[in-house]
Design a protein around this motif. Structure first.
Motif, short mmCIF file in Angstrom:
data_model
loop_
_atom_site.label_atom_id
_atom_site.label_comp_id
_atom_site.label_asym_id
_atom_site.label_seq_id
_atom_site.Cartn_x
_atom_site.Cartn_y
_atom_site.Cartn_z
N THR A 259 -0.26 -4.65 -0.82
CA THR A 259 -0.61 -3.91 -2.02
C THR A 259 0.57 -3.21 -2.69
O THR A 259 0.41 -2.68 -3.78
N LYS A 260 1.74 -3.21 -2.05
CA LYS A 260 2.89 -2.50 -2.63
C LYS A 260 4.19 -3.08 -2.12
O LYS A 260 4.22 -3.82 -1.12
N ASP A 261 5.27 -2.77 -2.81
CA ASP A 261 6.62 -3.19 -2.42
C ASP A 261 6.70 -4.70 -2.17
O ASP A 261 7.30 -5.15 -1.19
N GLN A 262 6.10 -5.45 -3.08
CA GLN A 262 6.11 -6.91 -2.89
C GLN A 262 7.52 -7.49 -2.89
O GLN A 262 7.76 -8.54 -2.29
N HIS A 263 8.47 -6.82 -3.53
CA HIS A 263 9.84 -7.31 -3.55
C HIS A 263 10.44 -7.33 -2.14
O HIS A 263 11.33 -8.15 -1.85
N GLY B 31 6.88 -9.23 0.41
CA GLY B 31 6.26 -10.51 0.08
C GLY B 31 4.97 -10.28 -0.69
O GLY B 31 4.54 -9.15 -0.91
N GLU B 32 4.33 -11.37 -1.08
CA GLU B 32 3.11 -11.29 -1.87
C GLU B 32 1.95 -11.93 -1.13
O GLU B 32 2.15 -12.70 -0.18
N GLY B 33 0.75 -11.59 -1.56
CA GLY B 33 -0.45 -12.20 -0.97
C GLY B 33 -1.00 -11.36 0.16
O GLY B 33 -1.34 -10.20 -0.03
N GLN B 34 -1.05 -11.95 1.35
CA GLN B 34 -1.63 -11.23 2.48
C GLN B 34 -0.85 -11.49 3.76
O GLN B 34 -0.08 -12.44 3.86
N VAL B 35 -1.05 -10.58 4.71
CA VAL B 35 -0.45 -10.70 6.04
C VAL B 35 -1.55 -11.11 7.01
O VAL B 35 -2.62 -10.51 7.04
N THR B 36 -1.30 -12.15 7.79
CA THR B 36 -2.26 -12.61 8.80
C THR B 36 -1.65 -12.38 10.18
O THR B 36 -0.55 -12.86 10.46
N ARG B 37 -2.36 -11.66 11.03
CA ARG B 37 -1.85 -11.36 12.37
C ARG B 37 -2.87 -11.79 13.42
O ARG B 37 -4.01 -11.34 13.43
#
Length: 247
Positions: free
Chosen positions: A56-60, A63-69
């Motif tokens: 939701t923030k600091d995409q620079h 990264g963009e999109g989502q994190v999958t763990r």
């Protein structure tokens, strides 16, 4: 510079340099007739689905999109990412050098490594490799309760901070970022050197164990702790397996 100001300015450095009292609770001593504990940690049933977080923030930097763990990592029935350890060993072999000083890196808005072992009283160097502001916040996990430990603002200009691994009641420490809610990691604070991070096939080995009776424990960050009683005779060998499940 006043004397008081000088003392306050060097106090954090002195804390890092002085021997840690909690580390002194475990005594290094020769082990006569040390035994060996081996085993395997497995998982029964269907592993939980991966956990997903939206960036939701600091995409620079993140990264963009989502994190999958994938918090529960299972392969061919073997459960990975488990620490097996002996609880309350008073004396024995020395701590291995590699856990006396460890590094936690914040890279692409993730804690690397996700899980690692550090000796009690050992040095933890926290890096910020991102062009973003992080706020590292650690908690000692005591059953269902938690105790706040470090709460450190780390802007991108502050590339490194150092702390000592000190816990009161539990060896389990969760790492979070107060800026990025998806950032999670764990430290296992070894209160003695009788531990093992399981191999990729779930197997483990703990060597040079002083003869005696022990509580053997297996801890997984998402699944909790399992316990077994065991005993080791001089030069003896024991096998102890653990099985976790999603139930």
């Amino acid at each position: 510079m006043t004397r008081r100001f000088f003392l306050l300015s060097i106090l954090p450095l002195l804390v890092l340099l002085l021997p840690n009292a909690s580390l002194a609770k475990y005594k290094v001593a020769p082990v006569s007739g040390g035994g060996t504990i081996t085993g395997r940690v497995s998982f029964e049933g269907k592993p939980p689905a991966p956990v997903k977080y939206i960036i939701t923030k600091d995409q620079h930097a993140c990264g963009e999109g989502q994190v999958t763990r994938q918090e529960v990592d299972v392969k061919d029935g073997a459960l990975r990412g488990v620490i097996v350890y002996l609880h309350k060993v008073k004396k024995g072999k020395a701590y291995p050098k590699e856990i006396q000083s460890v590094v936690v890196d914040q890279k692409k808005c993730a804690y690397l490594p996700y899980l690692q072992v550090v000796a009690e009283g050992g040095k933890v160097t926290i890096l910020n490799s991102d062009a973003a502001h992080h706020n590292i916040h650690t908690y000692e996990i005591i059953g269902r309760a938690k105790r706040s430990m470090w709460n450190i603002s780390q802007p991108k200009q502050r590339k490194k901070v150092v702390r000592r691994a000190k816990v009161r009641r539990s060896p389990i420490v969760r790492i979070e970022c107060d800026v990025h809610n998806w950032m999670k990691g764990f430290l296992f604070v070894a209160r003695n050197p009788y531990y093992a991070l399981v191999n990729g096939d779930g197997s483990f080995e703990i060597t040079d164990v002083p003869p005696g009776k022990y509580s053997l424990r297996a801890w997984h960050p998402a699944l909790g702790v399992k316990k077994k009683k065991t005993s080791i005779s001089a030069g003896g060998k024991k096998t102890a397996d653990f099985t976790f499940s999603s139930k």
